[in-house]
Design a protein around this motif. Structure first.
Motif, mmCIF file in Angstrom:
data_model
loop_
_atom_site.group_PDB
_atom_site.id
_atom_site.type_symbol
_atom_site.label_atom_id
_atom_site.label_comp_id
_atom_site.label_asym_id
_atom_site.label_seq_id
_atom_site.Cartn_x
_atom_site.Cartn_y
_atom_site.Cartn_z
ATOM 1 N N TYR A 95 21.751 11.770 8.805
ATOM 2 C CA TYR A 95 22.704 11.489 9.866
ATOM 3 C C TYR A 95 23.270 12.749 10.529
ATOM 4 O O TYR A 95 24.043 12.640 11.474
ATOM 5 N N ASP A 96 22.920 13.927 10.040
ATOM 6 C CA ASP A 96 23.476 15.171 10.577
ATOM 7 C C ASP A 96 23.265 15.327 12.079
ATOM 8 O O ASP A 96 24.140 15.801 12.775
ATOM 9 N N GLY A 97 22.127 14.925 12.578
ATOM 10 C CA GLY A 97 21.815 15.120 13.987
ATOM 11 C C GLY A 97 22.327 14.020 14.902
ATOM 12 O O GLY A 97 22.107 14.073 16.104
ATOM 13 N N LEU A 98 23.005 13.020 14.335
ATOM 14 C CA LEU A 98 23.460 11.900 15.147
ATOM 15 C C LEU A 98 24.923 12.055 15.541
ATOM 16 O O LEU A 98 25.743 12.514 14.754
ATOM 17 N N ASN A 99 25.231 11.643 16.773
ATOM 18 C CA ASN A 99 26.629 11.693 17.204
ATOM 19 C C ASN A 99 27.327 10.382 16.834
ATOM 20 O O ASN A 99 26.700 9.448 16.325
ATOM 21 N N VAL A 100 28.617 10.289 17.098
ATOM 22 C CA VAL A 100 29.421 9.125 16.709
ATOM 23 C C VAL A 100 28.889 7.840 17.358
ATOM 24 O O VAL A 100 28.795 6.803 16.695
ATOM 25 N N ILE A 142 24.141 2.155 14.812
ATOM 26 C CA ILE A 142 23.502 1.821 13.534
ATOM 27 C C ILE A 142 24.431 0.947 12.700
ATOM 28 O O ILE A 142 24.007 -0.044 12.108
ATOM 29 N N ALA A 143 25.715 1.295 12.678
ATOM 30 C CA ALA A 143 26.697 0.512 11.922
ATOM 31 C C ALA A 143 26.787 -0.907 12.477
ATOM 32 O O ALA A 143 26.908 -1.879 11.719
ATOM 33 N N LYS A 144 26.717 -1.033 13.795
ATOM 34 C CA LYS A 144 26.760 -2.349 14.428
ATOM 35 C C LYS A 144 25.564 -3.196 13.984
ATOM 36 O O LYS A 144 25.716 -4.375 13.653
ATOM 37 N N LYS A 145 24.390 -2.588 13.942
ATOM 38 C CA LYS A 145 23.180 -3.303 13.505
ATOM 39 C C LYS A 145 23.306 -3.771 12.055
ATOM 40 O O LYS A 145 22.785 -4.817 11.689
ATOM 41 N N HIS A 146 24.002 -2.985 11.243
ATOM 42 C CA HIS A 146 24.197 -3.342 9.828
ATOM 43 C C HIS A 146 25.421 -4.239 9.623
ATOM 44 O O HIS A 146 25.763 -4.581 8.497
ATOM 45 N N LYS A 147 26.100 -4.577 10.724
ATOM 46 C CA LYS A 147 27.277 -5.457 10.697
ATOM 47 C C LYS A 147 28.380 -4.933 9.776
ATOM 48 O O LYS A 147 28.967 -5.661 8.983
ATOM 49 N N ILE A 148 28.665 -3.644 9.919
ATOM 50 C CA ILE A 148 29.738 -3.015 9.146
ATOM 51 C C ILE A 148 31.061 -3.314 9.840
ATOM 52 O O ILE A 148 31.242 -3.003 11.019
ATOM 53 N N LYS A 149 31.974 -3.922 9.099
ATOM 54 C CA LYS A 149 33.265 -4.295 9.671
ATOM 55 C C LYS A 149 34.113 -3.058 9.954
ATOM 56 O O LYS A 149 34.173 -2.144 9.149
ATOM 57 N N SER A 180 36.343 1.678 14.977
ATOM 58 C CA SER A 180 37.496 2.573 14.865
ATOM 59 C C SER A 180 37.280 3.681 13.833
ATOM 60 O O SER A 180 38.184 4.471 13.573
ATOM 61 N N MET A 181 36.080 3.746 13.258
ATOM 62 C CA MET A 181 35.803 4.757 12.235
ATOM 63 C C MET A 181 35.485 6.111 12.842
ATOM 64 O O MET A 181 34.903 6.196 13.931
ATOM 65 N N LEU A 182 35.849 7.160 12.117
ATOM 66 C CA LEU A 182 35.467 8.527 12.480
ATOM 67 C C LEU A 182 34.069 8.792 11.933
ATOM 68 O O LEU A 182 33.556 8.057 11.090
ATOM 69 N N ARG A 183 33.460 9.866 12.380
ATOM 70 C CA ARG A 183 32.090 10.192 11.994
ATOM 71 C C ARG A 183 31.893 10.215 10.472
ATOM 72 O O ARG A 183 30.950 9.604 9.963
ATOM 73 N N PRO A 184 32.751 10.906 9.691
ATOM 74 C CA PRO A 184 32.544 10.922 8.236
ATOM 75 C C PRO A 184 32.635 9.521 7.609
ATOM 76 O O PRO A 184 31.895 9.201 6.691
ATOM 77 N N GLN A 185 33.525 8.687 8.154
ATOM 78 C CA GLN A 185 33.653 7.321 7.643
ATOM 79 C C GLN A 185 32.411 6.497 7.968
ATOM 80 O O GLN A 185 31.959 5.695 7.147
ATOM 81 N N LEU A 186 31.871 6.689 9.147
ATOM 82 C CA LEU A 186 30.648 5.985 9.531
ATOM 83 C C LEU A 186 29.490 6.367 8.614
ATOM 84 O O LEU A 186 28.751 5.513 8.142
#
Length: 118
Positions: free
Chosen positions: A80-85, A91-98, A102-108
């Motif tokens: 994930y190092d090369g990916l922006n927020v 990706i989080a949306k595709k995995h249906k992460i609740k 509102s998450m920051l990059r480290p939380q994502l």
């Protein structure tokens, strides 16, 4: 108890059930110690509080039970190092992460790593 040193000295996270802070973790599990050694981590075993540390140099492969070859958190972080927020949020949306929006990059990254380890 044994100390485990990650290849990335700044690594903070969990790999194979061991929590690392600034590239250092601890475990008593001999199977995990063998697994970490095979994966390139530096392992120092401590016999007790007063004895000096000795490095584990050899591993008996024939007595090692299989440890899941799950992707380590270190490898996931590099992924994930090369990916922006915005890319991480997609990706989080595709995995249906609740709560991803509102998450920051480290939380994502942490949330995505948790999904992958399941």
């Amino acid at each position: 108890m044994a100390k485990i040193y990650a290849p990335n000295k700044a690594y903070n996270g969990i790999t194979a059930t061991v929590r690392f802070i600034n590239g250092e973790g601890e475990t008593e599990n001999p199977k995990l110690l063998k697994w970490f050694t095979r994966k390139g981590y530096h392992v120092d075993e401590v016999k007790d509080e007063e004895s000096p540390q000795t490095e584990i140099n050899t591993i008996s492969e024939e007595t090692t039970d299989s440890i899941s070859e799950q992707e380590t958190v270190t490898e996931s972080t590099n992924k994930y190092d090369g990916l922006n927020v915005d890319e991480l949020k997609e990706i989080a949306k595709k995995h249906k992460i609740k709560g991803y929006s509102s998450m920051l990059r480290p939380q994502l990254i942490e949330a995505l790593q948790e999904i992958e380890s399941e």
